[in-house]
Write a protein that holds these residues in place. Structure first.
Motif, PDB file in Angstrom:
ATOM      1  N   ARG A  71       1.546   4.630   7.761  1.00  0.00           N
ATOM      2  CA  ARG A  71       0.996   5.885   7.257  1.00  0.00           C
ATOM      3  C   ARG A  71       0.613   5.763   5.785  1.00  0.00           C
ATOM      4  O   ARG A  71      -0.442   6.228   5.354  1.00  0.00           O
ATOM      5  N   GLU A  72       1.470   5.115   5.012  1.00  0.00           N
ATOM      6  CA  GLU A  72       1.199   4.923   3.590  1.00  0.00           C
ATOM      7  C   GLU A  72      -0.013   4.008   3.384  1.00  0.00           C
ATOM      8  O   GLU A  72      -0.850   4.260   2.518  1.00  0.00           O
ATOM      9  N   ALA A  73      -0.113   2.965   4.188  1.00  0.00           N
ATOM     10  CA  ALA A  73      -1.209   2.010   4.047  1.00  0.00           C
ATOM     11  C   ALA A  73      -2.565   2.647   4.340  1.00  0.00           C
ATOM     12  O   ALA A  73      -3.566   2.294   3.719  1.00  0.00           O
ATOM     13  N   ILE A  74      -2.600   3.594   5.262  1.00  0.00           N
ATOM     14  CA  ILE A  74      -3.878   4.201   5.624  1.00  0.00           C
ATOM     15  C   ILE A  74      -4.136   5.522   4.908  1.00  0.00           C
ATOM     16  O   ILE A  74      -5.202   6.115   5.083  1.00  0.00           O
ATOM     17  N   ALA A  75      -3.219   5.945   4.078  1.00  0.00           N
ATOM     18  CA  ALA A  75      -3.359   7.234   3.396  1.00  0.00           C
ATOM     19  C   ALA A  75      -4.610   7.300   2.525  1.00  0.00           C
ATOM     20  O   ALA A  75      -5.184   8.375   2.341  1.00  0.00           O
ATOM     21  N   ASN A  76      -5.048   6.194   1.991  1.00  0.00           N
ATOM     22  CA  ASN A  76      -6.199   6.192   1.097  1.00  0.00           C
ATOM     23  C   ASN A  76      -7.534   5.944   1.803  1.00  0.00           C
ATOM     24  O   ASN A  76      -8.563   5.830   1.141  1.00  0.00           O
ATOM     25  N   VAL A  77      -7.504   5.851   3.126  1.00  0.00           N
ATOM     26  CA  VAL A  77      -8.756   5.691   3.858  1.00  0.00           C
ATOM     27  C   VAL A  77      -9.503   7.026   3.775  1.00  0.00           C
ATOM     28  O   VAL A  77      -8.968   8.063   4.163  1.00  0.00           O
ATOM     29  N   PRO A  78     -10.709   7.012   3.235  1.00  0.00           N
ATOM     30  CA  PRO A  78     -11.460   8.269   3.069  1.00  0.00           C
ATOM     31  C   PRO A  78     -11.664   9.004   4.392  1.00  0.00           C
ATOM     32  O   PRO A  78     -11.844   8.376   5.445  1.00  0.00           O
ATOM     33  N   SER A  79     -11.666  10.315   4.326  1.00  0.00           N
ATOM     34  CA  SER A  79     -11.818  11.125   5.540  1.00  0.00           C
ATOM     35  C   SER A  79     -13.144  10.839   6.239  1.00  0.00           C
ATOM     36  O   SER A  79     -13.238  10.948   7.461  1.00  0.00           O
ATOM     37  N   GLU A  80     -14.179  10.459   5.488  1.00  0.00           N
ATOM     38  CA  GLU A  80     -15.470  10.149   6.090  1.00  0.00           C
ATOM     39  C   GLU A  80     -15.373   8.979   7.068  1.00  0.00           C
ATOM     40  O   GLU A  80     -16.073   8.941   8.070  1.00  0.00           O
ATOM     41  N   VAL A  81     -14.495   8.038   6.760  1.00  0.00           N
ATOM     42  CA  VAL A  81     -14.312   6.897   7.664  1.00  0.00           C
ATOM     43  C   VAL A  81     -13.729   7.386   8.980  1.00  0.00           C
ATOM     44  O   VAL A  81     -14.217   7.042  10.052  1.00  0.00           O
ATOM     45  N   TRP A  82     -12.708   8.231   8.900  1.00  0.00           N
ATOM     46  CA  TRP A  82     -12.082   8.766  10.113  1.00  0.00           C
ATOM     47  C   TRP A  82     -13.048   9.658  10.877  1.00  0.00           C
ATOM     48  O   TRP A  82     -13.151   9.584  12.098  1.00  0.00           O
ATOM     49  N   ASP A  83     -13.756  10.522  10.146  1.00  0.00           N
ATOM     50  CA  ASP A  83     -14.576  11.552  10.781  1.00  0.00           C
ATOM     51  C   ASP A  83     -15.917  11.058  11.308  1.00  0.00           C
ATOM     52  O   ASP A  83     -16.427  11.594  12.287  1.00  0.00           O
TER      53      ASP A  83
END
Length: 171
Positions: free
Chosen positions: A93-105
């Motif tokens: 969870r900590e490692a992926i916390a900085n992945v921008p929401s645009e990448v997920w969305d």
């Protein structure tokens, strides 16, 4: 191809590689590199995906590099829990916390979120049925061709990426 969730296809009997025009544009460079890897004789799916990602990582074009990174992230994230174990879920969870929401969305999934709703009226057979049959046929075809893992071979790319990075490969 879209109903089958296929974004690229290699037909060995015709030496033809093609890609589906429907998915997000960002997935196309990695898909095209994957299919071209097949044309260069890299037949195993995991190896073709790995070669495609490394080719993308080393491109002069930022969009192509990003396409390879998104593809790699998809596999790494999908396999992370299995690879690191449930005792490391907080670290994940900590490692992926900085992945921008645009990448997920927008970028992480091959088809934009509204694609299926926009095209539902064009379906002759429900997409879920087509996808299930396609996956079963792909799995059977791979096993028939001595790929013991079947469709799971696609996810073996995670191990190749980890070995590549551990050996000093740059991403």
């Amino acid at each position: 191809m879209s109903q089958e969730s296929i974004i690229g296809l290699y037909i060995p009997f015709a030496f033809e590689a093609t890609y589906n025009r429907d998915p997000q544009d960002i997935s196309k460079p990695a898909t095209i590199c994957h299919e071209l890897a097949h044309l260069k004789g890299i037949i195993q799916e995991d190896e073709a995906s790995f070669v495609a990602m490394v080719a993308c990582f080393n491109s002069d074009c930022a969009a192509v590099r990003y396409s390879g990174l998104v593809d790699a992230f998809y596999y790494l994230y999908s396999d992370a829990k299995e690879l690191i174990g449930t005792s490391y879920e907080d670290a994940l969870r900590e490692a992926i916390a900085n992945v921008p929401s645009e990448v997920w969305d927008y970028d992480l999934y091959s088809f934009k979120s509204t694609y299926w709703e926009e095209n539902e009226d064009k379906e002759i057979i429900p997409t879920e049925t087509v996808q299930a049959v396609s996956e079963a046929l792909t799995d059977a075809n791979l096993k028939f061709n001595d790929v013991e893992e079947g469709i799971e071979i696609y996810y073996e790319v995670t191990k190749l990426l980890m070995d590549y990075y551990a050996a000093g490969g740059t991403i």
